[in-house]
Design an enzyme around this catalytic site. Structure first.
Site, mmCIF file in Angstrom:
data_model
loop_
_atom_site.group_PDB
_atom_site.id
_atom_site.type_symbol
_atom_site.label_atom_id
_atom_site.label_comp_id
_atom_site.label_asym_id
_atom_site.label_seq_id
_atom_site.Cartn_x
_atom_site.Cartn_y
_atom_site.Cartn_z
ATOM 1 N N GLY A 55 -10.735 7.666 7.876
ATOM 2 C CA GLY A 55 -11.695 7.889 6.792
ATOM 3 C C GLY A 55 -12.907 7.036 7.110
ATOM 4 O O GLY A 55 -12.779 6.014 7.773
ATOM 5 N N ARG A 75 -11.963 15.165 7.399
ATOM 6 C CA ARG A 75 -12.764 15.535 6.222
ATOM 7 C C ARG A 75 -14.193 15.879 6.629
ATOM 8 O O ARG A 75 -14.758 15.244 7.516
ATOM 9 C CB ARG A 75 -12.816 14.382 5.209
ATOM 10 C CG ARG A 75 -11.491 14.018 4.612
ATOM 11 C CD ARG A 75 -11.682 12.992 3.484
ATOM 12 N NE ARG A 75 -10.444 12.308 3.202
ATOM 13 C CZ ARG A 75 -10.303 10.975 3.211
ATOM 14 N NH1 ARG A 75 -11.326 10.195 3.448
ATOM 15 N NH2 ARG A 75 -9.133 10.446 2.958
ATOM 16 N N GLU A 82 -14.818 -0.823 15.280
ATOM 17 C CA GLU A 82 -14.410 -2.024 16.011
ATOM 18 C C GLU A 82 -14.186 -1.769 17.493
ATOM 19 O O GLU A 82 -14.259 -2.684 18.304
ATOM 20 C CB GLU A 82 -13.105 -2.587 15.407
ATOM 21 C CG GLU A 82 -13.290 -3.182 14.019
ATOM 22 C CD GLU A 82 -11.969 -3.479 13.315
ATOM 23 O OE1 GLU A 82 -10.981 -3.793 14.004
ATOM 24 O OE2 GLU A 82 -11.935 -3.377 12.068
ATOM 25 N N HIS A 102 -17.957 1.408 7.735
ATOM 26 C CA HIS A 102 -16.496 1.426 7.900
ATOM 27 C C HIS A 102 -16.147 2.764 8.545
ATOM 28 O O HIS A 102 -16.125 3.804 7.877
ATOM 29 C CB HIS A 102 -15.816 1.271 6.519
ATOM 30 C CG HIS A 102 -14.318 1.361 6.578
ATOM 31 N ND1 HIS A 102 -13.492 0.309 6.285
ATOM 32 C CD2 HIS A 102 -13.495 2.390 6.900
ATOM 33 C CE1 HIS A 102 -12.229 0.673 6.436
ATOM 34 N NE2 HIS A 102 -12.205 1.942 6.798
ATOM 35 N N LEU A 103 -15.911 2.733 9.857
ATOM 36 C CA LEU A 103 -15.662 3.980 10.590
ATOM 37 C C LEU A 103 -14.222 4.000 11.075
ATOM 38 O O LEU A 103 -13.899 3.484 12.143
ATOM 39 C CB LEU A 103 -16.630 4.080 11.785
ATOM 40 C CG LEU A 103 -18.120 3.865 11.471
ATOM 41 C CD1 LEU A 103 -18.940 3.936 12.758
ATOM 42 C CD2 LEU A 103 -18.614 4.896 10.458
ATOM 43 N N GLY A 104 -13.340 4.543 10.267
ATOM 44 C CA GLY A 104 -11.947 4.682 10.660
ATOM 45 C C GLY A 104 -11.617 6.157 10.639
ATOM 46 O O GLY A 104 -12.492 7.005 10.842
ATOM 47 N N ARG A 130 -2.548 -2.070 -3.539
ATOM 48 C CA ARG A 130 -3.755 -1.276 -3.360
ATOM 49 C C ARG A 130 -3.681 -0.083 -4.304
ATOM 50 O O ARG A 130 -2.700 0.668 -4.285
ATOM 51 C CB ARG A 130 -3.841 -0.783 -1.918
ATOM 52 C CG ARG A 130 -4.998 0.151 -1.717
ATOM 53 C CD ARG A 130 -5.100 0.615 -0.283
ATOM 54 N NE ARG A 130 -6.295 1.410 -0.139
ATOM 55 C CZ ARG A 130 -6.321 2.625 0.418
ATOM 56 N NH1 ARG A 130 -5.228 3.157 0.912
ATOM 57 N NH2 ARG A 130 -7.447 3.292 0.498
ATOM 58 N N HIS A 148 -13.033 2.530 -0.220
ATOM 59 C CA HIS A 148 -13.037 1.498 0.840
ATOM 60 C C HIS A 148 -13.662 0.205 0.345
ATOM 61 O O HIS A 148 -14.145 -0.611 1.126
ATOM 62 C CB HIS A 148 -13.861 1.940 2.082
ATOM 63 C CG HIS A 148 -13.217 3.004 2.909
ATOM 64 N ND1 HIS A 148 -13.944 3.934 3.616
ATOM 65 C CD2 HIS A 148 -11.915 3.275 3.155
ATOM 66 C CE1 HIS A 148 -13.125 4.738 4.265
ATOM 67 N NE2 HIS A 148 -11.881 4.355 3.999
ATOM 68 N N ASN A 156 0.873 -1.172 0.000
ATOM 69 C CA ASN A 156 0.000 0.000 0.000
ATOM 70 C C ASN A 156 0.907 1.217 0.000
ATOM 71 O O ASN A 156 1.503 1.569 1.012
ATOM 72 C CB ASN A 156 -0.891 -0.023 1.254
ATOM 73 C CG ASN A 156 -1.854 1.146 1.295
ATOM 74 O OD1 ASN A 156 -1.802 2.039 0.437
ATOM 75 N ND2 ASN A 156 -2.728 1.155 2.276
ATOM 76 N N GLU A 192 -7.978 -5.451 5.068
ATOM 77 C CA GLU A 192 -7.855 -5.116 3.648
ATOM 78 C C GLU A 192 -6.671 -5.834 3.009
ATOM 79 O O GLU A 192 -6.729 -6.228 1.852
ATOM 80 C CB GLU A 192 -7.728 -3.594 3.482
ATOM 81 C CG GLU A 192 -9.007 -2.879 3.868
ATOM 82 C CD GLU A 192 -8.876 -1.368 3.883
ATOM 83 O OE1 GLU A 192 -8.560 -0.821 4.953
ATOM 84 O OE2 GLU A 192 -9.079 -0.743 2.836
HETATM 85 P P1 AMP Z 1 -8.489 3.392 11.262
HETATM 86 O O1 AMP Z 1 -8.394 4.459 10.217
HETATM 87 O O2 AMP Z 1 -9.392 2.261 10.891
HETATM 88 O O3 AMP Z 1 -7.152 2.924 11.763
HETATM 89 O O4 AMP Z 1 -9.202 4.076 12.537
HETATM 90 C C1 AMP Z 1 -8.601 5.127 13.237
HETATM 91 C C2 AMP Z 1 -9.638 5.770 14.142
HETATM 92 O O5 AMP Z 1 -10.120 4.778 15.085
HETATM 93 C C3 AMP Z 1 -9.083 6.912 14.967
HETATM 94 O O6 AMP Z 1 -9.981 8.005 14.926
HETATM 95 C C4 AMP Z 1 -9.046 6.334 16.373
HETATM 96 O O7 AMP Z 1 -9.238 7.306 17.345
HETATM 97 C C5 AMP Z 1 -10.241 5.404 16.340
HETATM 98 N N1 AMP Z 1 -10.198 4.480 17.459
HETATM 99 C C6 AMP Z 1 -9.315 3.496 17.715
HETATM 100 N N2 AMP Z 1 -9.581 2.916 18.925
HETATM 101 C C7 AMP Z 1 -10.652 3.570 19.436
HETATM 102 C C8 AMP Z 1 -11.424 3.473 20.646
HETATM 103 N N3 AMP Z 1 -11.129 2.572 21.584
HETATM 104 N N4 AMP Z 1 -12.461 4.319 20.812
HETATM 105 C C9 AMP Z 1 -12.756 5.248 19.882
HETATM 106 N N5 AMP Z 1 -12.087 5.388 18.743
HETATM 107 C C10 AMP Z 1 -11.049 4.561 18.512
#
Ligand code: AMP
Length: 401
Positions: free
Chosen positions: A215, A244, A336, A211-213, A94, A183, A8, A387
């Site tokens: 992004g 964003r 997650e 999908h809540l990351g 990717r 995604h 990636n 992924e």
């Molecule tokens: P990712 O892009 O999938 O790696 O997700 C990153 C996001 O997940 C960041 O905003 C982190 O703050 C959030 N995150 C990770 N662990 C937790 C948690 N225990 N509670 C709330 N948000 C989390």
């Protein structure tokens, strides 16, 4: 035992994973970053079969991506795994934007490279960087197939009603302005894993995948096919994200250009890098926003309210689009790990057939799990995304076909 290398690549860094092609076990993972800067950094972690990790870190100048792959190969030679016992039989890449041209993983030929390059006009930050990684990896691993796995491909099943913007049709066609969605690799992996978890055929069920990351995007998956998703021509549309804005009245941009005299680049920077949770609360990381809100910070509380409000709007929208929903699935960093966000996203939706079990929702686990009650008509799941594994699987499927 053969392995697949998954790459990636960003403009000044790349991440990689080496995955056993039979057991699907991760053999090693790493990051090469600050490429082109005075001092670069390479982190390589070997993962033993019992899960034990051995990590090495080096700081050295890394001129370009080609030099980066040489550093990666050095680290593998020093720490393992042995490429003699685990020969790399394919490399999966990717690629963010596949446009309307690429709807499945594709073996990279000269023509495919030209096409990826040509799609850079739609993804100027991503495709050129992905391509640099491809060119360098092809030099490092010349004898094996390289496969492009596109973030947009899974959403190529969107119907025209979902992917068309209501603007001048001719102008839109000329400049390829339409919704592509992103995604996709994650949405595909998670929707399949959720069906497997439920013991159902993915073709028989309808799901809303969240999908809540950093992004974030939502996807309505009908019978295994993406029929609606929240990101659009670029990853800017849709949910509120770390930095964003997600959805916004386009006239706001015109207003800011006219009244605040912001340039095009400043608006771009504002919406992509200084908005979302960061813009509202001064914090882009969800953990910090939740903590600040618990400490009584009003800006953080509002940021969470806006985030949850938007998310619930998409859930309701996708119930209407799908007609029947069998599962709502949370994934990625926030999905997650944050019981608070999951609970707030779906609270009070009993009339939709959704009942969250508070205890199941709070329980910590890294495995796929159900967080709804046994009498909830809609199953609510948490399914960790992967992924890299999905890219490895798709890469192998293409090379074996
Ligand atoms: P990712 O892009 O999938 O790696 O997700 C990153 C996001 O997940 C960041 O905003 C982190 O703050 C959030 N995150 C990770 N662990 C937790 C948690 N225990 N509670 C709330 N948000 C989390």
């Amino acid at each position: 035992m053969a392995s697949v290398l998954v790459v990636n690549s960003g403009s000044s860094s790349f991440k990689y994973q080496l995955i056993d092609s039979e057991s699907e076990r991760m053999l090693a993972t790493g990051l090469v970053e600050r490429i082109g800067e005075a001092q670069g950094r390479a982190v390589h972690t070997v993962v033993a079969s019992d899960g034990a990790e051995e990590k090495s870190e080096r700081e050295l100048p890394i001129a370009d991506h080609t030099a980066g792959f040489a550093v990666m190969l050095d680290a593998i030679a020093d720490l393992g795994p042995s490429l003699e016992t685990h020969p790399v039989i394919a490399v999966g890449h990717r690629v963010v934007q596949g446009g309307a041209r690429f709807f499945e993983p594709t073996v990279i030929t000269d023509l495919v490279r030209i096409n990826i390059d040509e799609l850079s006009s739609l993804a100027p930050l991503h495709n050129p960087a992905n391509l640099e990684g491809i060119v360098a990896a092809q030099k490092a691993f010349p004898g094996v197939p390289h496969v492009a796995v596109f973030d947009t491909a899974f959403h190529q099943t969107l119907p025209p009603a979902a992917y068309t913007y209501a603007i001048d049709a001719e102008l839109a066609a000329k400049h390829r302005v339409r919704r592509y969605g992103f995604h996709g690799t994650s949405h595909r992996f998670v929707s399949h894993a959720a069906a497997e978890f439920l013991g159902r055929d993915v073709g028989d069920i309808n799901q809303i995948v969240l999908h809540l990351g950093n992004g974030a995007s939502a996807c309505a998956v009908a019978g295994g096919r993406s029929v609606e998703t929240s990101m659009g021509m670029t990853p800017l549309e849709g949910l509120v994200m770390g930095t964003r804005s997600g959805d916004i009245d386009p006239a706001v941009l015109l207003h800011l250009q006219r009244r605040a005299k912001l340039s095009i680049d400043e608006v771009d920077d504002l919406l992509n890098k200084r908005s979302g949770l960061l813009g509202l609360s001064g914090r882009g990381d969800m953990r910090d926003v939740v903590d600040a809100s618990l400490d009584g910070d009003a800006d953080a509380a509002l940021a969470l309210d806006v985030y949850v409000h938007r998310l619930r709007g998409y859930v309701g929208n996708y119930f209407a689009q799908l007609g029947r929903v069998d599962a709502v699935v949370f994934t990625a960093g926030v999905g997650e790990n944050s019981p608070v966000i999951r609970a707030r996203a779906l609270e009070g939706l009993e009339s939709f057939g959704i009942r969250i079990d508070a205890e199941r929702n709070e329980a910590r686990s890294r495995a796929a799990r159900v967080i709804s009650t046994d009498d909830s008509t809609v199953a609510v799941l948490v399914v960790p995304t992967n992924e890299e594994l999905e890219i490895a699987r798709q890469t192998l499927a293409v090379t074996r076909a």
